[in-house]
Motif scaffolding. Structure first.
Motif, PDB file in Angstrom:
ATOM      1  N   SER A 191     -80.538  -2.724  85.462  1.00 24.90           N
ATOM      2  CA  SER A 191     -79.801  -2.452  84.223  1.00 24.90           C
ATOM      3  C   SER A 191     -79.225  -1.046  84.153  1.00 24.90           C
ATOM      4  CB  SER A 191     -80.729  -2.668  83.021  1.00 24.90           C
ATOM      5  OG  SER A 191     -81.717  -1.634  82.951  1.00 24.90           O
ATOM      6  N   ALA A 249     -78.993  -1.901  77.050  1.00 31.27           N
ATOM      7  CA  ALA A 249     -79.897  -2.494  78.029  1.00 31.27           C
ATOM      8  C   ALA A 249     -80.417  -1.440  78.992  1.00 31.27           C
ATOM      9  CB  ALA A 249     -79.176  -3.605  78.798  1.00 31.27           C
ATOM     10  N   GLY A 278     -78.452  -4.646  73.403  1.00 30.39           N
ATOM     11  CA  GLY A 278     -78.880  -4.366  74.765  1.00 30.39           C
ATOM     12  C   GLY A 278     -80.309  -4.804  75.022  1.00 30.39           C
ATOM     13  N   ILE A 334     -73.434  -2.754  74.817  1.00 28.92           N
ATOM     14  CA  ILE A 334     -74.552  -3.660  75.106  1.00 28.92           C
ATOM     15  C   ILE A 334     -75.186  -3.279  76.437  1.00 28.92           C
ATOM     16  CG2 ILE A 334     -75.206  -6.036  75.632  1.00 28.92           C
ATOM     17  CD1 ILE A 334     -74.606  -5.630  72.692  1.00 28.92           C
TER      18      ILE A 334
END
Length: 278
Positions: A177, A40, A212, A36
């Motif tokens: 991120s 992202a 994500g 995830i």
């Protein structure tokens, strides 16, 4: 709190519940969480050319946030190994906004109205109600969940302040991120080996990319809202994700819900109304 801010934070909460459901449905919680984060980061990288650089003062916040996110994912995995989600998730998500609300005046100099504080307390009470549904796991899971609540509260303060300093919440979110998946996968490879990690990525990259995208959109909406409203109020409103998780559980996963879940959902909805009135 303005209605448009509430609506977008609620959208972010729904996305948060969705990507958590993806992790829950996976076969390897630690690697799925890393996937995830990787998804992202990939989404963030794709959109970076279209946003300005954050202000120079925001870079220390982005760096600190990356390590806090790493600690968050590690504690999530450890807490879920020690106890069930019914206990761990409500404690983590319910205790965090209480910590933020009780310390935001000292940390950020924000002073909440009585109505806003009441809304935060009601939302947190609703989330914590879910802990009564499942109390398995004992003291170790309880301690890990509360430790992660402190981490959540800390990165909420760091990112709330960083997004404001950056001058652009979207840009801050995208840059923020990029480092967590590097830390998470470096740790995973060190602990479990490159072949195991590569095999998992090969089989689950689509789920990671989809989850994500939801993760970064959810957090980006929250950080944008923190530039428009008190951080403590936004942090509490994000925990309405538990209501969306309840809907996913009952409607999509066909899981049975106890009276505690419905009581929690009603309490959280009441807290959102009180927060709006505040």
């Amino acid at each position: 709190m303005p209605l448009d801010v509430i609506a977008l934070v609620l959208l972010g909460a729904a996305l948060h519940a969705t990507w958590n459901a993806i992790v829950k449905a996976g076969s390897d919680k630690s690697l799925d969480a890393a996937m995830i984060a990787l998804g992202a980061g990939m989404v963030g990288l794709a959109f970076l050319p279209f946003v300005p650089l954050p202000a120079s003062g925001a870079w220390p916040f982005i760096l600190v946030s990356a390590f806090l996110q790493f600690a968050y994912f590690q504690l999530v995995a450890a807490a879920y190994r020690a106890g069930d989600i019914g206990l761990v998730y409500p404690l983590m998500r319910g205790a965090a906004p209480l910590i933020v609300a009780s310390t935001s005046g000292i940390v950020l100099g924000e002073h909440l109205s009585n109505a806003a504080l009441a809304g935060i307390l009601v939302i947190s009470a609703g989330v914590l109600t879910l802990a009564f549904e499942s109390r398995h796991g004992g003291r170790h899971a309880f301690v890990l969940a509360l430790a992660n609540a402190v981490v959540i509260a800390t990165y909420t303060f760091v990112d709330g302040a960083g997004a404001r300093i950056s001058g652009n919440a979207v840009s801050y979110t995208l840059w923020m991120s990029l480092l967590p998946p590097v830390l998470l996968f470096s740790w995973a490879i060190l602990r479990r080996g490159r072949d195991v990690v590569a095999h998992h990525v090969k089989r689950n990259w689509k789920r990671g990319l989809f989850g994500g995208a939801g993760s970064i959109a959810s957090y980006g909406l929250a950080l944008w809202a923190m530039t428009k409203a008190p951080v403590a109020s936004v942090a509490a409103l994000r925990e309405t994700a538990i209501v969306f998780a309840l809907l996913i559980s009952v409607v999509i996963l066909k899981e049975k819900a106890s009276i505690w879940r419905y009581l929690a959902g009603a309490t959280i909805a009441l807290g959102v109304l009180v927060l709006k009135l505040g």
